[in-house]
Design an enzyme around this catalytic site. Structure first.
Site, PDB file in Angstrom:
ATOM      1  N   ASP A  50      33.915 -18.746   8.574  1.00 12.44           N
ATOM      2  CA  ASP A  50      32.104 -17.634   9.207  1.00 12.44           C
ATOM      3  C   ASP A  50      32.449 -16.890   9.926  1.00 12.44           C
ATOM      4  O   ASP A  50      32.060 -17.421  11.131  1.00 12.44           O
ATOM      5  CB  ASP A  50      31.313 -18.998   8.592  1.00 12.44           C
ATOM      6  N   ILE A  51      32.429 -15.257   9.618  1.00 16.68           N
ATOM      7  CA  ILE A  51      32.238 -14.382  10.500  1.00 16.68           C
ATOM      8  C   ILE A  51      30.886 -14.277  10.883  1.00 16.68           C
ATOM      9  O   ILE A  51      29.846 -14.140  10.120  1.00 16.68           O
ATOM     10  CB  ILE A  51      32.910 -13.144  10.098  1.00 16.68           C
ATOM     11  N   ASP A  66      28.945   3.907   5.940  1.00 25.95           N
ATOM     12  CA  ASP A  66      30.506   4.781   5.370  1.00 25.95           C
ATOM     13  C   ASP A  66      30.961   5.190   6.414  1.00 25.95           C
ATOM     14  O   ASP A  66      29.991   6.273   7.311  1.00 25.95           O
ATOM     15  CB  ASP A  66      30.114   5.712   4.696  1.00 25.95           C
ATOM     16  N   GLU A  83      38.843  10.613   6.507  1.00 27.73           N
ATOM     17  CA  GLU A  83      39.119   9.774   5.446  1.00 27.73           C
ATOM     18  C   GLU A  83      38.421  10.730   4.287  1.00 27.73           C
ATOM     19  O   GLU A  83      38.389  10.988   3.294  1.00 27.73           O
ATOM     20  CB  GLU A  83      38.972   8.148   4.705  1.00 27.73           C
ATOM     21  N   GLU A  84      37.308  10.675   4.917  1.00 34.38           N
ATOM     22  CA  GLU A  84      36.217  11.812   4.522  1.00 34.38           C
ATOM     23  C   GLU A  84      36.765  13.462   4.196  1.00 34.38           C
ATOM     24  O   GLU A  84      35.908  13.888   3.476  1.00 34.38           O
ATOM     25  CB  GLU A  84      34.985  11.968   5.297  1.00 34.38           C
ATOM     26  N   HIS A 118      25.819  10.039   3.244  1.00 34.52           N
ATOM     27  CA  HIS A 118      26.678  11.213   4.202  1.00 34.52           C
ATOM     28  C   HIS A 118      25.322  12.036   4.984  1.00 34.52           C
ATOM     29  O   HIS A 118      25.250  13.517   4.674  1.00 34.52           O
ATOM     30  CB  HIS A 118      27.842  11.411   2.563  1.00 34.52           C
ATOM     31  N   ASP A 169      32.165 -12.175   5.500  1.00 35.21           N
ATOM     32  CA  ASP A 169      32.898 -12.984   5.269  1.00 35.21           C
ATOM     33  C   ASP A 169      34.097 -13.685   4.068  1.00 35.21           C
ATOM     34  O   ASP A 169      35.129 -13.924   3.916  1.00 35.21           O
ATOM     35  CB  ASP A 169      31.338 -14.538   5.254  1.00 35.21           C
TER      36      ASP A 169
HETATM   37  N1  TRP Z   1      33.758   6.856   1.463  1.00 33.99           N
HETATM   38  C1  TRP Z   1      33.707   7.557  -0.060  1.00 33.99           C
HETATM   39  C2  TRP Z   1      33.600   8.159  -0.212  1.00 33.99           C
HETATM   40  O1  TRP Z   1      32.896   9.014   0.750  1.00 33.99           O
HETATM   41  C3  TRP Z   1      32.604   5.942  -0.379  1.00 33.99           C
HETATM   42  C4  TRP Z   1      32.760   5.979  -1.471  1.00 33.99           C
HETATM   43  C5  TRP Z   1      32.176   6.678  -2.491  1.00 33.99           C
HETATM   44  C6  TRP Z   1      33.805   4.698  -2.446  1.00 33.99           C
HETATM   45  N2  TRP Z   1      32.571   6.320  -3.616  1.00 33.99           N
HETATM   46  C7  TRP Z   1      33.452   5.159  -3.483  1.00 33.99           C
HETATM   47  C8  TRP Z   1      34.200   3.959  -1.385  1.00 33.99           C
HETATM   48  C9  TRP Z   1      34.509   3.825  -4.583  1.00 33.99           C
HETATM   49  C10 TRP Z   1      35.095   2.693  -2.159  1.00 33.99           C
HETATM   50  C11 TRP Z   1      34.980   2.991  -3.346  1.00 33.99           C
HETATM   51  O2  TRP Z   1      34.562   8.847  -1.505  1.00 33.99           O
HETATM   52 ZN    ZN Z   2      33.878   6.353   3.679  1.00 31.49          ZN
END
Ligand code: TRP
Ligand code: ZN
Ligand code: CA
Length: 443
Positions: free
Chosen positions: A47-48, A141, A175-176, A291, A310
């Site tokens: 368990d985390i 996020d 990623e963004e 966002h 978990d």
């Molecule tokens: N970081 C993703 C984004 O800004 C967040 C997100 C939106 C997402 N829809 C998603 C992450 C679906 C996983 C699956 O686009």
């Molecule tokens: Zn994201």
């Protein structure tokens, strides 16, 4: 039949070879295949502690606050976030690698952490993105996925886990900006390395304040792992559809890697039916601060963060600790006699191994039966298919006993199992002689 056994059978679909097929392939004319042992049970996941996950998020919030309110690509809060996560992993015994790239005129970094051990040909990788948008600190996020994945990695260390498969964790940059870091990572992986990744699990937004429980449906067996976990908690799940493919699993999927993951919702609105089964507020977004500057450490649902953390541990333990390859007990033997010349050149006897996926075990059993009148004369080596030599026995002027009938253990875990192995025997002293009666390798 237990749920666990059903799960295991589903998982073999993503492994290379099942216990049964390996045993059958191993039964070539030169080899006798023993009945495979029953698969070892997977190790139960811990368990985390959600308090630990939240402590990481407090740190990420502080980092953002000290760096103009964000942890975005190209901003100082990003590198500070990376340093924080790396420090924890290094202290826990991970082998960490920083991968640098450039995007939009700024330097970015991915952080990759490997847990030493496991079958390098079968990698289970989990990841999250480490950058926020510039508008805010990005605590849900994707501080949530970052912290949950980090705490599971630390739990692996605390448990001293020795998984069957190799564990890798990744925190991706930018990623963004369009999954820049994860694309860079996947594009720079040699095809041979890519094909060793049995699963990539992505965790982007797992603590949404008005949460849903969404499971990626990209790969059936991986989806099943998560669904089974939530079933044990009585939590209904739905398939993730909110912007499918909008996170770091997408480049892995495009490259042919099986992917899975969890998501607690972004700016879509929770329906009445969803509020009915998960609680929370219908008619409102899963994450109204998605966002925005208000995605702070107050923008979290602790239960979602706890359950999803978990679930990560459950998936990591279940996917990495079962027996998928190779089965124990498959025997390859050569029973043809080979004379050993007195004080002469080394002689060899070969055994061809086939149908064993991946590498040889760390405790490869080498059964040796040599008939001799003075075994102190003998030097015995195991030669791997690539020519690597493992010394099994040295000569000795004082070991006047005769035959060598014993089982040696060689750590051959860096050797590919399939191929021609040799037993190499040399008689280095005069008078006494003998022959190799038989020898065998047990995988
Ligand atoms: N970081 C993703 C984004 O800004 C967040 C997100 C939106 C997402 N829809 C998603 C992450 C679906 C996983 C699956 O686009
Ligand atoms: Zn994201
Ligand atoms: Ca001799």
């Amino acid at each position: 039949m237990s749920t666990r056994l059903t799960l295991r059978h589903a998982l073999t679909a993503i492994g290379a070879v099942t216990a049964l097929s390996a045993a059958l392939i191993g039964a070539s004319p030169a080899a006798t295949a023993a009945a495979p042992a029953a698969p070892a049970p997977t190790v139960a996941a811990p368990d985390i502690p959600v308090a630990n996950v939240k402590a990481h998020l407090t740190q990420l919030q502080s980092i953002a606050t000290a760096n103009s309110g964000n942890r975005a690509h190209g901003r100082p809060g990003y590198k500070a976030s990376l340093d924080y996560v790396k420090g924890k992993l290094d202290a826990a015994g991970y082998t960490t690698t920083i991968q640098q790239f450039t995007s939009s005129g700024a330097t970015g970094w991915n952080l990759i952490a490997d847990w030493p051990g496991g079958d390098a040909n079968h990698v289970v990788m989990s990841g999250a993105h480490l950058d926020s948008v510039t508008a805010g600190p990005g605590i849900n996020d994707d501080g949530s996925g970052t912290a949950g994945t980090l705490e599971v990695a630390l739990a692996v260390s605390r448990a001293g886990l020795q998984p069957t498969k190799h564990l890798r964790f990744g925190w991706f940059g930018a990623e963004e900006l369009g999954m820049i870091g994860s694309k860079y990572y996947v594009n720079n992986l040699p095809a041979a390395e890519r094909s060793k990744i049995d699963a990539y699990l992505n965790f982007d937004m797992i603590g949404s304040p008005n949460p849903g429980y969404f499971v990626y449906d990209d790969n059936g067996p991986l989806e099943t792992v998560f669904k089974d976990f939530f079933a044990t908690r009585g939590i209904p799940t739905e398939i993730e559809t909110e912007g499918d493919g909008r996170s770091d699993h997408a480049p892995f999927k495009s490259a042919g890697v099986p992917v899975g993951g969890l998501f607690s919702g972004a700016d879509y609105t929770k329906t009445a039916a969803q509020a009915q089964k998960w609680g929370g507020t219908s008619g409102q977004a899963f994450d109204a601060c998605y966002h925005r500057s208000c995605d702070t450490s107050a923008n979290l649902n602790d239960s979602a963060l706890d359950n999803n953390s978990d679930a990560i541990a459950y998936a990591v333990w279940n996917l990495s600790t079962g027996t998928t390859t190779p089965p124990t007990g498959t025997v390859f033997e050569n029973t043809t006699d080979v004379a050993i010349p007195d004080a002469g050149a080394a002689v060899t006897s070969s055994v061809t191994v086939s149908g064993i996926a991946g590498n040889a075990p760390s405790a490869l059993q080498v059964g040796v039966d040599i008939v001799h009148t003075y075994r102190g004369d003998l030097v015995i080596d195991l030669v791997a298919p690539d020519g690597s030599t493992y010394r099994l026995k040295n000569s000795s002027g004082s070991d006047s006993a005769g035959n060598v009938v014993t089982t040696y253990t060689a750590n051959a875990s860096s050797e590919v199992a399939n191929g021609v192995w040799k037993l190499k025997v040399q008689d280095v002293a005069r008078v006494d002689t003998g022959y190799i009666n038989s020898w065998k390798l047990t995988f």
